[in-house]
Write a protein that holds these residues in place. Sequence first.
Motif, PDB file in Angstrom:
ATOM      1  N   VAL A   1      36.522  43.944  40.406  1.00 26.26           N
ATOM      2  CA  VAL A   1      37.585  42.983  40.458  1.00 26.26           C
ATOM      3  C   VAL A   1      38.845  43.944  39.456  1.00 26.26           C
ATOM      4  O   VAL A   1      40.465  43.403  39.609  1.00 26.26           O
ATOM      5  CB  VAL A   1      37.718  41.751  39.938  1.00 26.26           C
ATOM      6  CG1 VAL A   1      36.637  41.229  41.282  1.00 26.26           C
ATOM      7  CG2 VAL A   1      36.831  41.483  38.404  1.00 26.26           C
TER       8      VAL A   1
ATOM      9  N   TYR B   1      28.566  42.643  44.141  1.00 24.37           N
ATOM     10  CA  TYR B   1      29.635  42.196  44.531  1.00 24.37           C
ATOM     11  C   TYR B   1      29.506  40.484  43.930  1.00 24.37           C
ATOM     12  O   TYR B   1      29.437  39.205  44.287  1.00 24.37           O
ATOM     13  CB  TYR B   1      30.533  41.559  46.017  1.00 24.37           C
ATOM     14  CG  TYR B   1      30.906  43.438  46.430  1.00 24.37           C
ATOM     15  CD1 TYR B   1      31.816  43.597  46.067  1.00 24.37           C
ATOM     16  CD2 TYR B   1      29.689  44.359  46.504  1.00 24.37           C
ATOM     17  CE1 TYR B   1      32.065  44.750  46.079  1.00 24.37           C
ATOM     18  CE2 TYR B   1      29.673  45.389  47.084  1.00 24.37           C
ATOM     19  CZ  TYR B   1      31.593  45.664  46.693  1.00 24.37           C
ATOM     20  OH  TYR B   1      31.130  47.294  46.742  1.00 24.37           O
TER      21      TYR B   1
ATOM     22  N   SER C   1      38.051  36.389  43.423  1.00 21.93           N
ATOM     23  CA  SER C   1      36.549  37.557  43.650  1.00 21.93           C
ATOM     24  C   SER C   1      36.281  38.407  45.332  1.00 21.93           C
ATOM     25  O   SER C   1      35.964  37.607  46.051  1.00 21.93           O
ATOM     26  CB  SER C   1      34.758  37.301  43.001  1.00 21.93           C
ATOM     27  OG  SER C   1      35.158  36.909  41.410  1.00 21.93           O
ATOM     28  N   THR C   2      36.312  39.779  44.911  1.00 24.32           N
ATOM     29  CA  THR C   2      36.391  41.033  45.666  1.00 24.32           C
ATOM     30  C   THR C   2      34.732  40.655  46.359  1.00 24.32           C
ATOM     31  O   THR C   2      33.786  40.220  45.438  1.00 24.32           O
ATOM     32  CB  THR C   2      36.139  42.226  45.906  1.00 24.32           C
ATOM     33  OG1 THR C   2      37.383  42.274  44.519  1.00 24.32           O
ATOM     34  CG2 THR C   2      35.896  42.809  47.277  1.00 24.32           C
TER      35      THR C   2
ATOM     36  N   ASP D   1      44.514  42.763  39.279  1.00 30.01           N
ATOM     37  CA  ASP D   1      43.286  41.429  39.169  1.00 30.01           C
ATOM     38  C   ASP D   1      44.002  40.034  39.151  1.00 30.01           C
ATOM     39  O   ASP D   1      44.519  39.513  38.200  1.00 30.01           O
ATOM     40  CB  ASP D   1      42.683  41.512  37.975  1.00 30.01           C
ATOM     41  CG  ASP D   1      41.329  41.163  38.266  1.00 30.01           C
ATOM     42  OD1 ASP D   1      41.560  39.877  39.311  1.00 30.01           O
ATOM     43  OD2 ASP D   1      40.777  40.864  36.944  1.00 30.01           O
TER      44      ASP D   1
ATOM     45  N   GLY E   1      41.034  37.302  40.098  1.00 31.52           N
ATOM     46  CA  GLY E   1      39.301  37.692  40.085  1.00 31.52           C
ATOM     47  C   GLY E   1      38.377  37.778  39.095  1.00 31.52           C
ATOM     48  O   GLY E   1      37.093  37.235  39.581  1.00 31.52           O
ATOM     49  N   HIS E   2      38.345  37.791  37.768  1.00 31.02           N
ATOM     50  CA  HIS E   2      37.444  37.572  37.147  1.00 31.02           C
ATOM     51  C   HIS E   2      37.542  36.863  36.604  1.00 31.02           C
ATOM     52  O   HIS E   2      36.617  36.113  36.058  1.00 31.02           O
ATOM     53  CB  HIS E   2      37.634  39.733  36.260  1.00 31.02           C
ATOM     54  CG  HIS E   2      36.615  38.846  35.056  1.00 31.02           C
ATOM     55  ND1 HIS E   2      36.524  39.612  33.906  1.00 31.02           N
ATOM     56  CD2 HIS E   2      34.900  39.489  35.576  1.00 31.02           C
ATOM     57  CE1 HIS E   2      36.073  39.941  32.997  1.00 31.02           C
ATOM     58  NE2 HIS E   2      34.287  39.433  34.222  1.00 31.02           N
TER      59      HIS E   2
END
Length: 253
Positions: A131, A156, A163-164, A185, A188-189
């Motif tokens: 991410v 993942y 998130s991806t 990002d 995402g994290h």
Amino acid sequence: MSQTVDRALSILPLLAQGPADLGQVAERLGVHKSTALRLLRTLHEHGLVHRQQDQRYRLGARLFALAQEAVENLDVREIAHPYLVALNERTGHTVHLAVYEEGEVVYIDKVESRYPVRMYSRIGKPVAITVAAVAKLLLADLPEAERRAIAAKLDYPPYTPRSTPNAAAFLKELATVREQGWATDLGGHEESINCVGAPIRGADGRVVAAMSVSAPNVVVTAEELLTLLPQVRSTADAISREYSGEPATKDSA
């Protein structure tokens, strides 16, 4: 620079194009053959040029050894740090520098935000590779086969709803990053943290490191952070120029 040194150095880019004989060197320099021969002999004595059996000259092995030694001793963190500090002073936000090593993307420098809210990232700590903006930049530059192999091996984790989710999505995003030359990002994290980054390139054009600016939503929105992209990219470009040995000033960062 003295005329003699200038002429001697002018021989090297000529030979970089391929072997040349004494007459070609003299003609390119605009000097008599005896002068060209004296310069070539000096360069030959230092291993910077080599005379072949056909009497043509080419670049010498010593020159390549020196270039390799110089590259190995380049410290991207030392070069980048003043630029990171300058960007931090202008924006007030956290600035990171990261590299790809042994299958991990690791922070090698960090300049803290001026705001009370602090990020938990630490120098030497691996980033969330699926991410993080810096990770996307570093992996996007790898050859396609290597990118696919790495993506297939990764887990993942669903850090947040943004998130991806899987390898296919990751590879698609890496392709986008590779094409556009920057990465984000956006939650995402950590849902409250946004980040925008740009690559740092060596003289061969390959990505050697990646830098980013990060900030929490309570300080700036994602949209506001994205307006800093031109500054982030110009800073990365300035670092790239200095790392590659091209003229650069910190005022351009």
